[in-house]
Write a protein that holds these residues in place. Structure first.
Motif, PDB file in Angstrom:
ATOM      1  N   MET A 242      52.282   6.651  46.692  1.00 25.47           N
ATOM      2  CA  MET A 242      50.841   6.519  46.684  1.00 25.47           C
ATOM      3  C   MET A 242      50.260   7.532  47.665  1.00 25.47           C
ATOM      4  O   MET A 242      50.832   7.795  48.720  1.00 25.47           O
ATOM      5  N   LYS A 243      49.105   8.074  47.299  1.00 20.97           N
ATOM      6  CA  LYS A 243      48.503   9.076  48.168  1.00 20.97           C
ATOM      7  C   LYS A 243      47.051   8.679  48.401  1.00 20.97           C
ATOM      8  O   LYS A 243      46.687   8.254  49.464  1.00 20.97           O
ATOM      9  N   CYS A 244      46.227   8.795  47.363  1.00 22.00           N
ATOM     10  CA  CYS A 244      44.816   8.467  47.547  1.00 22.00           C
ATOM     11  C   CYS A 244      44.604   6.957  47.565  1.00 22.00           C
ATOM     12  O   CYS A 244      43.691   6.462  48.200  1.00 22.00           O
ATOM     13  N   GLY A 245      45.431   6.213  46.839  1.00 25.37           N
ATOM     14  CA  GLY A 245      45.303   4.764  46.800  1.00 25.37           C
ATOM     15  C   GLY A 245      44.187   4.263  45.898  1.00 25.37           C
ATOM     16  O   GLY A 245      44.011   3.062  45.736  1.00 25.37           O
ATOM     17  N   GLY A 247      43.333   5.642  42.601  1.00 28.03           N
ATOM     18  CA  GLY A 247      43.372   6.007  41.188  1.00 28.03           C
ATOM     19  C   GLY A 247      42.875   7.401  40.840  1.00 28.03           C
ATOM     20  O   GLY A 247      42.501   7.646  39.701  1.00 28.03           O
ATOM     21  N   LYS A 248      42.837   8.303  41.799  1.00 29.94           N
ATOM     22  CA  LYS A 248      42.324   9.647  41.505  1.00 29.94           C
ATOM     23  C   LYS A 248      43.413  10.727  41.536  1.00 29.94           C
ATOM     24  O   LYS A 248      43.449  11.585  40.668  1.00 29.94           O
ATOM     25  N   CYS A 249      44.258  10.738  42.549  1.00 29.21           N
ATOM     26  CA  CYS A 249      45.070  11.927  42.842  1.00 29.21           C
ATOM     27  C   CYS A 249      46.236  12.128  41.901  1.00 29.21           C
ATOM     28  O   CYS A 249      46.799  13.213  41.825  1.00 29.21           O
ATOM     29  N   GLY A 250      46.654  11.091  41.185  1.00 29.55           N
ATOM     30  CA  GLY A 250      47.720  11.234  40.201  1.00 29.55           C
ATOM     31  C   GLY A 250      49.134  11.044  40.721  1.00 29.55           C
ATOM     32  O   GLY A 250      50.076  11.000  39.938  1.00 29.55           O
ATOM     33  N   HIS A 251      49.305  10.932  42.021  1.00 28.03           N
ATOM     34  CA  HIS A 251      50.668  10.921  42.562  1.00 28.03           C
ATOM     35  C   HIS A 251      51.482   9.682  42.230  1.00 28.03           C
ATOM     36  O   HIS A 251      52.689   9.739  42.106  1.00 28.03           O
ATOM     37  N   CYS A 252      50.832   8.548  42.122  1.00 27.58           N
ATOM     38  CA  CYS A 252      51.569   7.298  41.977  1.00 27.58           C
ATOM     39  C   CYS A 252      51.870   6.972  40.525  1.00 27.58           C
ATOM     40  O   CYS A 252      52.468   5.957  40.226  1.00 27.58           O
ATOM     41  N   TYR A 258      48.747   3.500  36.912  1.00 24.43           N
ATOM     42  CA  TYR A 258      48.481   3.985  38.259  1.00 24.43           C
ATOM     43  C   TYR A 258      48.913   2.878  39.208  1.00 24.43           C
ATOM     44  O   TYR A 258      48.233   1.858  39.330  1.00 24.43           O
ATOM     45  N   CYS A 260      48.868   2.540  42.270  1.00 28.13           N
ATOM     46  CA  CYS A 260      47.954   2.190  43.362  1.00 28.13           C
ATOM     47  C   CYS A 260      46.863   1.237  42.897  1.00 28.13           C
ATOM     48  O   CYS A 260      46.248   0.557  43.713  1.00 28.13           O
TER      49      CYS A 260
HETATM   50  S1  FES Z   1      47.742   7.075  44.738  1.00 23.81           S
HETATM   51 FE1  FES Z   1      46.334   8.551  43.972  1.00 23.81          FE
HETATM   52  S2  FES Z   1      46.164   7.917  41.905  1.00 23.81           S
HETATM   53 FE2  FES Z   1      47.369   6.345  42.757  1.00 23.81          FE
END
Ligand code: FES
Ligand code: SF4
Ligand code: SF4
Lengths: 278, 345
Positions: A242-245, A247-252, A258, A260
């Motif tokens: 998880m990065k942004c937490g 739902g935006k950054c796409g990492h998780c 998603y 996060c």
């Molecule tokens: S942590 Fe960024 S979209 Fe889920």
């Protein structure tokens, strides 16, 4: 002149929290208790996570380890990178940035009234403890509580005082094992899946809540399949980056989930269409 | 709102006027024999006859690198917001559709005030395509023309522009143009011809199904051999995602000043084709294999992102990735068509 939404809440901005208790749990895990400087409670559900922020180094997603029935909140943090390393250096009174709580957490409505079986591998106990203690604090909401706990080495065990208290508490049945024999250990030896046959009676009706390292899920799920545990009764708690937490950054992302937002706890029956999950 | 007509000469004076105003004015200009979005210094620089820009205009809503906050190392975090009113001139319909999609993503669920601040500070002057680029296939994706999102839409009618002000902001902007006359029915009919022409001209690659069939197609194609075949020659360079107007994934990093007392947190473009994109603490990579990353991008375009934005396909057919990919494997349409050969919808 800026005609923008600056006035709106900034979803990336951490709020400050102060460490009120701290304890090394073993060589790699530190326990900290935090309270928000705003005086508010975090307001989390069991199974949610926060983004912990160290100014200058960054953020990392950490599961909340305490039940919302107590004030403040607990985190257990493995020393595994620059941010977590910095947290390990911190002492009571030091401040961290916090965002969250994030994720959907455990679905308390669906779990209500059910027997709960927790299957935990290593630090998988950390997030599960939020629900274990919640269930102990609200015995009228749930049935029996059973915890299967596997740890690799004797020295890596943690929350030992609390686990001792659970052993002494009739409301909860705890079975422990360690992977590798140790002179001071008289209990079960072997992987956590070895404990599953011991609770055979529980495996058809109880909610089975699994959390551990990625490799553990396959074996636990295979073992549960032997007892024909219905997939809808199984919940898994999946670690992702998880990065942004929010739902935006796409990492998780795993396929279209998603983590996060819709995780990290999933009902296993819903993961059939998510091949990247396990 | 109103539709006007402006001679090309009057349009040039209008742009000159904008450039000398307080707002920042960004437009399309030539760079060698290619085109880029950049600050305009004179109206002569503006090239509304361009085919495609190297990078999409997404950098004006989601900059390559954007400071989110500043802090004192032992103190509070402070939001950074430096969005400035900007007029963006010459956005093609496919890029406008892409911005509309990002607007939906960044405003849904948790509202992203950083993105939205930049977006609300933009006045977008879109323009219909005059010259089709080598690889554009916007018409195959339903984005050869655009119906909303812009403040003003320009259509080149030869010696003049049709100027369609679609919002109050757009009206206010067009009000600054001297010499504007009301458009006639004939002018508006001419625009229709341009739109019809572009439905043909902007289809250099044809998708052999409806875009609404893509999620269903992908549902049946997860284990298709094409992922491995194509990914074998993929460099994991990320050019296909960084040139893409609809890719919005980002990474968040910290940067401390030399005195170790103050610092900032910023976000920067990231891409799911890059090897470390799905790494977690402890160095576990959830998308270790190249073919899994390659597939993920194509699924995001055709299935995952559409599920978040009301079914719109998240490839607008700008063709940039087709030109940017050295081994020539990035074109989503080629892959979708290949899957269609082996799949009954
Ligand atoms: S942590 Fe960024 S979209 Fe889920
Ligand atoms: S996937 Fe390629 S063609 Fe489609 S919008 Fe992105 S860069 Fe343009
Ligand atoms: S598909 Fe092409 S552009 Fe994209 S990462 Fe692979 S080689 Fe680079």
């Amino acid at each position: 002149m800026c005609a923008c939404s600056c006035g709106k809440k900034d979803i990336y901005l951490p709020e400050l929290a102060t460490i009120t208790d701290r304890k090394m749990m073993n060589d790699t895990e530190v326990y900290i208790r935090l309270t928000l400087d705003s005086g508010e409670e975090l307001g989390h559900k069991p199974g949610q996570f926060v983004e912990v922020s160290v100014a200058g180094l960054g953020e990392c997603p950490i599961s909340i380890s305490s039940s919302p029935t107590v004030k403040g909140f607990d985190l257990v943090i493995r020393n595994a990178g620059s941010v977590t390393n910095a947290i390990h250096q911190m002492q009571v009174g030091d401040k961290l940035g916090i965002r969250g709580p994030y994720g959907s957490g455990y679905d308390l409505d669906t779990l209500a009234g059910k027997d709960l079986v927790f299957i935990c591998g290593g630090i998988g106990l950390v997030p599960q403890r939020s629900l274990i203690n919640y269930a102990l604090d609200k015995p009228e909401d749930f049935g029996k509580v059973t915890v299967l706990l596997g740890t690799k080495d004797f020295d890596q065990r943690f929350y030992q005082d609390e686990i001792a208290a659970w052993h002494a508490n009739d409301a909860i049945n705890v079975l422990e094992t360690i992977d590798v024999e140790h002179e001071k250990w008289t209990g079960n030896v072997g992987v956590v899946t070895n404990l599953i046959p011991k609770i055979e009676d529980e495996l058809t009706d109880a909610a089975i809540l699994v959390c551990g390292p990625p490799i553990m899920y396959k074996f636990v799920l295979m073992a549960l399949a032997e007892y024909e545990t219905p997939l809808e009764n199984i919940y898994v708690n999946l670690e992702r980056r998880m990065k942004c937490g929010v739902g935006k950054c796409g990492h998780c992302q795993m396929n279209d989930e998603y983590v996060c937002q819709s995780g990290p706890v999933y009902n296993y029956s819903e993961l059939g269409a998510v091949p990247e999950a396990i | 709102m109103s539709i006007k007509k402006l001679s090309k000469e009057d349009f040039k004076s209008f742009v000159s006027g904008l450039i000398s105003s307080d707002d920042k004015v960004v437009g399309v200009k030539a760079k060698g024999n290619r085109f880029v979005f950049g600050d305009l210094e004179s109206a002569d620089e503006l090239r509304l006859d361009y085919d495609v820009t190297l990078l999409p205009p997404k950098k004006y809503v989601l900059p390559q690198v954007e400071t989110l906050m500043t802090y004192e190392v032992k103190g509070e975090y402070k939001t950074e917001c430096n969005a400035e009113p900007t007029v963006l001139l010459g956005v093609h319909p496919y890029d406008m559709v892409a911005i509309n999609q990002m607007d939906a993503i960044f405003s849904q669920d948790e509202y992203d005030s950083h993105y939205m601040a930049r977006r609300e500070n933009l006045t977008i002057v879109a323009c219909d395509v005059v010259n089709a680029s080598e690889n554009v296939f916007a018409a195959s994706m339903g984005s050869a023309t655009v119906k909303d999102g812009f403040d003003v839409l320009l259509t080149d009618l030869g010696d003049s522009y049709l100027v369609d002000a679609a919002t109050e902001k757009g009206e206010a902007l067009v009000a600054k143009a001297a010499g504007a006359a009301d458009a006639t029915d004939e002018d508006i009919a001419k625009r229709k011809q341009v739109w019809q022409k572009n439905e043909e001209a902007l289809a250099k690659h044809k998708l052999n199904c409806k875009t609404s069939d893509l999620p269903g197609l992908l549902d049946k194609s997860y284990n298709h051999p094409v992922w491995e075949e194509k990914a074998k020659v993929c460099y994991s360079c990320g050019s296909c995602t960084s040139t893409c107007p609809t890719c919005y994934c980002f990474d968040v990093q910290d940067d401390v000043a030399w005195n170790l007392e103050t610092g900032k947190r910023y976000r920067a473009w990231d891409g799911c084709l890059l090897e470390k994109f799905a790494n977690v603490a402890g160095d576990h990579n959830f998308r270790q294999r190249r073919e899994d990353r390659f597939r993920h991008r194509i699924y995001r375009k055709g299935k995952y992102v559409p599920a978040k934005i009301g079914g719109q396909v998240a490839c607008v057919g700008c063709g940039r990735c087709v030109g940017a990919c050295t081994p020539g494997i990035a074109n989503p349409v080629e892959i979708y068509n290949r899957l269609l050969e082996d799949t009954n919808l």
